[in-house]
Design a protein around this motif. Sequence first.
Motif, PDB file in Angstrom:
ATOM      1  N   UNK A   1       3.250  -2.304  11.332  1.00  0.00           N
ATOM      2  CA  UNK A   1       2.425  -1.188  10.878  1.00  0.00           C
ATOM      3  C   UNK A   1       1.240  -0.955  11.802  1.00  0.00           C
ATOM      4  N   UNK A   2       0.521  -2.042  12.147  1.00  0.00           N
ATOM      5  CA  UNK A   2      -0.718  -1.902  12.910  1.00  0.00           C
ATOM      6  C   UNK A   2      -0.465  -1.709  14.406  1.00  0.00           C
ATOM      7  N   UNK A   3       0.313  -2.619  15.017  1.00  0.00           N
ATOM      8  CA  UNK A   3       0.545  -2.535  16.466  1.00  0.00           C
ATOM      9  C   UNK A   3       1.584  -1.477  16.807  1.00  0.00           C
ATOM     10  N   UNK A   4       2.366  -1.065  15.812  1.00  0.00           N
ATOM     11  CA  UNK A   4       3.390  -0.059  16.037  1.00  0.00           C
ATOM     12  C   UNK A   4       2.984   1.306  15.508  1.00  0.00           C
ATOM     13  N   UNK A   5       3.249   1.544  14.243  1.00  0.00           N
ATOM     14  CA  UNK A   5       3.065   2.867  13.637  1.00  0.00           C
ATOM     15  C   UNK A   5       1.654   3.425  13.830  1.00  0.00           C
ATOM     16  N   UNK A   6       0.645   2.667  13.416  1.00  0.00           N
ATOM     17  CA  UNK A   6      -0.732   3.170  13.483  1.00  0.00           C
ATOM     18  C   UNK A   6      -1.188   3.329  14.926  1.00  0.00           C
ATOM     19  N   UNK A   7      -0.965   2.306  15.738  1.00  0.00           N
ATOM     20  CA  UNK A   7      -1.428   2.331  17.123  1.00  0.00           C
ATOM     21  C   UNK A   7      -0.822   3.498  17.885  1.00  0.00           C
ATOM     22  N   UNK A   8       0.471   3.654  17.774  1.00  0.00           N
ATOM     23  CA  UNK A   8       1.138   4.698  18.560  1.00  0.00           C
ATOM     24  C   UNK A   8       0.817   6.089  18.031  1.00  0.00           C
ATOM     25  N   UNK A   9       0.532   6.205  16.750  1.00  0.00           N
ATOM     26  CA  UNK A   9       0.123   7.489  16.189  1.00  0.00           C
ATOM     27  C   UNK A   9      -1.224   7.920  16.763  1.00  0.00           C
ATOM     28  N   UNK A  10      -2.168   6.974  16.860  1.00  0.00           N
ATOM     29  CA  UNK A  10      -3.484   7.288  17.440  1.00  0.00           C
ATOM     30  C   UNK A  10      -3.335   7.660  18.908  1.00  0.00           C
ATOM     31  N   UNK A  11      -2.538   6.874  19.632  1.00  0.00           N
ATOM     32  CA  UNK A  11      -2.327   7.141  21.059  1.00  0.00           C
ATOM     33  C   UNK A  11      -1.728   8.537  21.261  1.00  0.00           C
ATOM     34  N   UNK A  12      -0.720   8.870  20.471  1.00  0.00           N
ATOM     35  CA  UNK A  12      -0.057  10.169  20.608  1.00  0.00           C
ATOM     36  C   UNK A  12      -1.025  11.311  20.314  1.00  0.00           C
ATOM     37  N   UNK A  13      -1.838  11.156  19.269  1.00  0.00           N
ATOM     38  CA  UNK A  13      -2.818  12.194  18.928  1.00  0.00           C
ATOM     39  C   UNK A  13      -3.851  12.339  20.033  1.00  0.00           C
ATOM     40  N   UNK A  14      -4.325  11.225  20.565  1.00  0.00           N
ATOM     41  CA  UNK A  14      -5.320  11.259  21.642  1.00  0.00           C
ATOM     42  C   UNK A  14      -4.759  11.955  22.871  1.00  0.00           C
ATOM     43  N   UNK A  15      -3.549  11.613  23.237  1.00  0.00           N
ATOM     44  CA  UNK A  15      -2.935  12.221  24.423  1.00  0.00           C
ATOM     45  C   UNK A  15      -2.694  13.711  24.230  1.00  0.00           C
ATOM     46  N   UNK A  16      -2.411  14.129  22.993  1.00  0.00           N
ATOM     47  CA  UNK A  16      -2.183  15.549  22.724  1.00  0.00           C
ATOM     48  C   UNK A  16      -3.457  16.366  22.883  1.00  0.00           C
ATOM     49  N   UNK A  17      -4.608  15.672  22.853  1.00  0.00           N
ATOM     50  CA  UNK A  17      -5.910  16.339  22.977  1.00  0.00           C
ATOM     51  C   UNK A  17      -6.483  16.203  24.391  1.00  0.00           C
ATOM     52  N   UNK A  18      -5.668  15.729  25.315  1.00  0.00           N
ATOM     53  CA  UNK A  18      -6.103  15.674  26.705  1.00  0.00           C
ATOM     54  C   UNK A  18      -6.694  14.351  27.141  1.00  0.00           C
ATOM     55  N   UNK A  19      -6.781  13.401  26.242  1.00  0.00           N
ATOM     56  CA  UNK A  19      -7.227  12.056  26.610  1.00  0.00           C
ATOM     57  C   UNK A  19      -6.041  11.295  27.211  1.00  0.00           C
ATOM     58  N   UNK A  20      -6.340  10.256  27.977  1.00  0.00           N
ATOM     59  CA  UNK A  20      -5.274   9.419  28.528  1.00  0.00           C
ATOM     60  C   UNK A  20      -5.355   8.057  27.845  1.00  0.00           C
ATOM     61  N   UNK A  21      -4.700   7.965  26.699  1.00  0.00           N
ATOM     62  CA  UNK A  21      -4.796   6.779  25.868  1.00  0.00           C
ATOM     63  C   UNK A  21      -3.666   5.807  26.152  1.00  0.00           C
ATOM     64  N   UNK A  22      -3.953   4.532  25.960  1.00  0.00           N
ATOM     65  CA  UNK A  22      -2.936   3.495  26.100  1.00  0.00           C
ATOM     66  C   UNK A  22      -3.077   2.527  24.929  1.00  0.00           C
ATOM     67  N   UNK A  23      -1.963   2.217  24.268  1.00  0.00           N
ATOM     68  CA  UNK A  23      -1.988   1.364  23.091  1.00  0.00           C
ATOM     69  C   UNK A  23      -1.822  -0.103  23.428  1.00  0.00           C
ATOM     70  N   UNK A  24      -2.668  -0.925  22.821  1.00  0.00           N
ATOM     71  CA  UNK A  24      -2.680  -2.358  23.094  1.00  0.00           C
ATOM     72  C   UNK A  24      -2.811  -3.153  21.796  1.00  0.00           C
TER      73      UNK A  24
END
Length: 265
Positions: free
Chosen positions: A80-103
């Motif tokens: 849930x945390x390292x997968x679903x939540x983390x990647x959801x935040x990363x995807x949203x950030x990247x859609x707004x022009x940020x260059x996010x990386x999930x760790x």
Amino acid sequence: MTTTQVKPLVIKIGGAILEHESALQALLKVIAELKGHPVVLVHGGGCVVDDMLAQANFTTEKKAGLRVTPSEQMPIISGALAGTVNKSIVATANSLGLTAVGLSLADGGMVNCKLSDKDLGLVGEPSAGDSKLLDTLIKTNFLPVISSIGALAGGELVNVNADDAAVIICQLLNAELLLLTDVNGVKGADGEYLPTLDAKQANQLIEQGVIAGGMTAKVNAALAAAQQLRRSIAVASWKTPEQILTLVSTNSENSQASGTRIQPY
């Protein structure tokens, strides 16, 4: 320790903001405005974890606001945390022009963990490790998004309180720390938000039950961070992300626009 001249800002977000997509987008848009000011996001995601555990017919137990993590629940919690939540935040950030990386906390050896002695199951007590990975990402203008999943020395995954994780990342980078919650700071006995809070006041309010539940863990983590870093830690609301601009553009020690400031002992 990071070699950037401007101190990074570590922002901790919890599960509540993840239930409000517009609020997460508003926060990320503010982060995008912080040109030249490195930001690291550290997140929990208790609401998502609770939902996934319930779907798997597990019950959630907490002690003093801290999640108990039985070994049989760890695959779901880490997913849930390292997968679903983390990647959801990363995807949203990247859609707004940020260059996010999930760790996760284990990546690059940035955080070491030992098993907590608080009888919470597979819950890790974090300590600062190697900053090289985060230094590299910050220098190259990535937005690190770090889940609160760590690993023991033997490789076993553990759940880490996200406030504690944010404190350790803050130590690792000698950064400023902002703990975002769903309320605009910490309330006193009169029900009003406190501009500042020290250990003596906090202990009294905890004993009186004024500070309770998850806020107890948040205040204790902030007190520990303030003491270790020898400067105040801001606790503010994710509902007003524009406060972050004030936090980084003024003397953070003197800014009253950022919720409650937790003071060192």
